[in-house]
Write an enzyme that holds these catalytic residues in place. Structure first.
Site, PDB file in Angstrom:
ATOM      1  N   LYS A  79       0.841  -1.201   0.000  1.00 22.02           N
ATOM      2  CA  LYS A  79       0.000   0.000   0.000  1.00 22.02           C
ATOM      3  C   LYS A  79       0.874   1.248   0.000  1.00 22.02           C
ATOM      4  O   LYS A  79       0.647   2.189  -0.766  1.00 22.02           O
ATOM      5  CB  LYS A  79      -0.950  -0.020   1.208  1.00 22.02           C
ATOM      6  CG  LYS A  79      -2.067  -1.042   1.043  1.00 22.02           C
ATOM      7  CD  LYS A  79      -2.891  -1.278   2.301  1.00 22.02           C
ATOM      8  CE  LYS A  79      -3.897  -2.403   2.046  1.00 22.02           C
ATOM      9  NZ  LYS A  79      -4.649  -2.806   3.241  1.00 22.02           N
TER      10      LYS A  79
ATOM     11  N   GLN B   1      -4.300  -1.205   9.471  1.00 25.60           N
ATOM     12  CA  GLN B   1      -4.377  -2.558   8.909  1.00 25.60           C
ATOM     13  C   GLN B   1      -5.018  -3.518   9.914  1.00 25.60           C
ATOM     14  O   GLN B   1      -4.622  -3.562  11.080  1.00 25.60           O
ATOM     15  CB  GLN B   1      -2.959  -3.033   8.540  1.00 25.60           C
ATOM     16  CG  GLN B   1      -2.918  -4.370   7.839  1.00 25.60           C
ATOM     17  CD  GLN B   1      -3.553  -4.347   6.442  1.00 25.60           C
ATOM     18  OE1 GLN B   1      -3.390  -3.391   5.700  1.00 25.60           O
ATOM     19  NE2 GLN B   1      -4.282  -5.382   6.121  1.00 25.60           N
TER      20      GLN B   1
ATOM     21  N   ASP C 186     -10.498   3.450   4.127  1.00 23.33           N
ATOM     22  CA  ASP C 186     -11.001   2.074   4.051  1.00 23.33           C
ATOM     23  C   ASP C 186     -12.529   2.058   3.999  1.00 23.33           C
ATOM     24  O   ASP C 186     -13.128   1.032   3.678  1.00 23.33           O
ATOM     25  CB  ASP C 186     -10.541   1.275   5.289  1.00 23.33           C
ATOM     26  CG  ASP C 186      -9.528   0.190   4.935  1.00 23.33           C
ATOM     27  OD1 ASP C 186      -9.403  -0.135   3.739  1.00 23.33           O
ATOM     28  OD2 ASP C 186      -8.873  -0.308   5.869  1.00 23.33           O
TER      29      ASP C 186
END
Ligand code: NDP
Length: 288
Positions: A53, A97, A120
């Site tokens: 990422k 994460q 997200d």
């Protein structure tokens, strides 16, 4: 034979769009969009994902930062870091994460992220915005699925869509996005009666379950668009989706492979979300 929707190639197109958008944003605002990825612990898969990422962000001109915290970090410290990132004007996107170590409650951390930096799209406010038709940061995998469906050229207005799976991060947001495009949407799950018959109704079928080869060829309406979100490891160690690929390819009009379908779209859509967040934050500053 189905047209295979090539997620790698389509993700590359999305990245090229993001690169152009980042360049435009950077010259307009004198700064690059900023994405900070937070990894707590050493989970090997998460280490790979978060590095990808950060690297992908940098490749597109986004100011990507990876912050790593030890596995034993207390929840309060993770929350304090999120608060600091919320206040940092150079940070447009925050991604923590998952999964988190057990002493850190996921729900608390997700709730702490500024919804306008929630790239997200997991914050309840963004889920609510999506459900009520307001501009929202939308989870990356569902966004990627919508882009793949768009590339198939199918007309969604009035189409019958079936989403198998109702998780908050995949099934439900995909269903909301299809509904927003005026499809008639059915959400199926583990208690659905006669799942094959429900799937056979679908002009667009999305499988987001996590069961290898659950969806058989004869569950598919001839010509349907079939999006396979599932990632499962077969007995031989190879990755397989939720859809029996060879059988489905005989019936579907368009079909995503696993790997190489939905998977590559997810990071590309994270980068797109970072630009969306950066633009929205700059627009809000102008209004203030
Ligand atoms: P969850 O386990 O959270 O949800 C699975 C859903 O499938 C649940 O709603 C469950 O129903 C339903 N389900 C389970 N068994 C059956 C069955 N036999 N028939 C019908 N429905 C069933 O998974 P996620 O949504 O997080 O992920 C789904 C899949 O997508 C996984 O394979 C995951 O690895 C993959 N994935 C892929 C991504 C990518 O980038 N390509 C990103 C995220 C996920 P119920 O609610 O009734 O329990």
């Amino acid at each position: 034979m189905a047209n295979i929707l090539d997620g790698k190639a389509i993700a590359e197109k999305v990245r090229a769009e993001v690169r152009a958008d980042v360049a435009g944003f950077t010259s307009a605002h004198g700064r690059a969009p900023g994405l900070t990825v937070v990894l707590v612990g050493e989970d090997p898969a998460s280490v790979v994902y978060t590095r990808n990422k950060e690297r992908s962000a940098k490749e597109c001109g986004i100011a990507g930062t990876l912050i790593r915290l030890p596995a034993e970090t207390p929840e309060a410290e993770v929350l304090a870091l999120v608060e600091r990132l919320n206040r940092d004007d150079a940070v447009d996107g925050i991604l923590v994460q998952l999964p988190l170590p057990k002493q850190v409650r996921e729900a608390e951390v997700l709730r702490a992220i500024d919804p306008d930096k929630d790239v997200d799209g997991f914050h309840a406010l963004n889920a609510g915005r999506l459900a009520t038709g307001h501009p929202a940061l939308v989870p990356c995998t569902p966004l990627g699925c919508m882009r793949l469906i768009a590339e198939s050229g199918v007309e969604l207005a009035g189409a019958r869509a079936v989403v198998v799976g109702r998780s908050n991060i995949v099934g439900k947001p995909i269903a909301q996005l299809l509904l927003a495009k005026h499809a008639t949407v059915t959400i199926a799950h583990s208690r659905t009666r006669d799942l094959p018959a429900v799937c056979r109704e679908a002009d667009v079928l999305v499988a987001a379950v996590g069961r290898a080869n659950l969806v058989r060829g004869d569950w598919i309406k001839p010509g349907a668009v079939v999006i396979d979100v599932g990632i499962n490891r077969g007995a031989d160690g190879k990755l397989v989706g939720d859809v029996a690929f060879a059988e489905a390819a005989e019936r579907a009009g368009h079909l995503t492979p696993v790997p190489g379908g939905v998977g590559p779209m997810t990071i590309a859509c994270l980068l797109a979300n970072t630009v969306t967040a950066a633009r929205a934050r700059e627009a809000a500053k102008r209004r203030a």
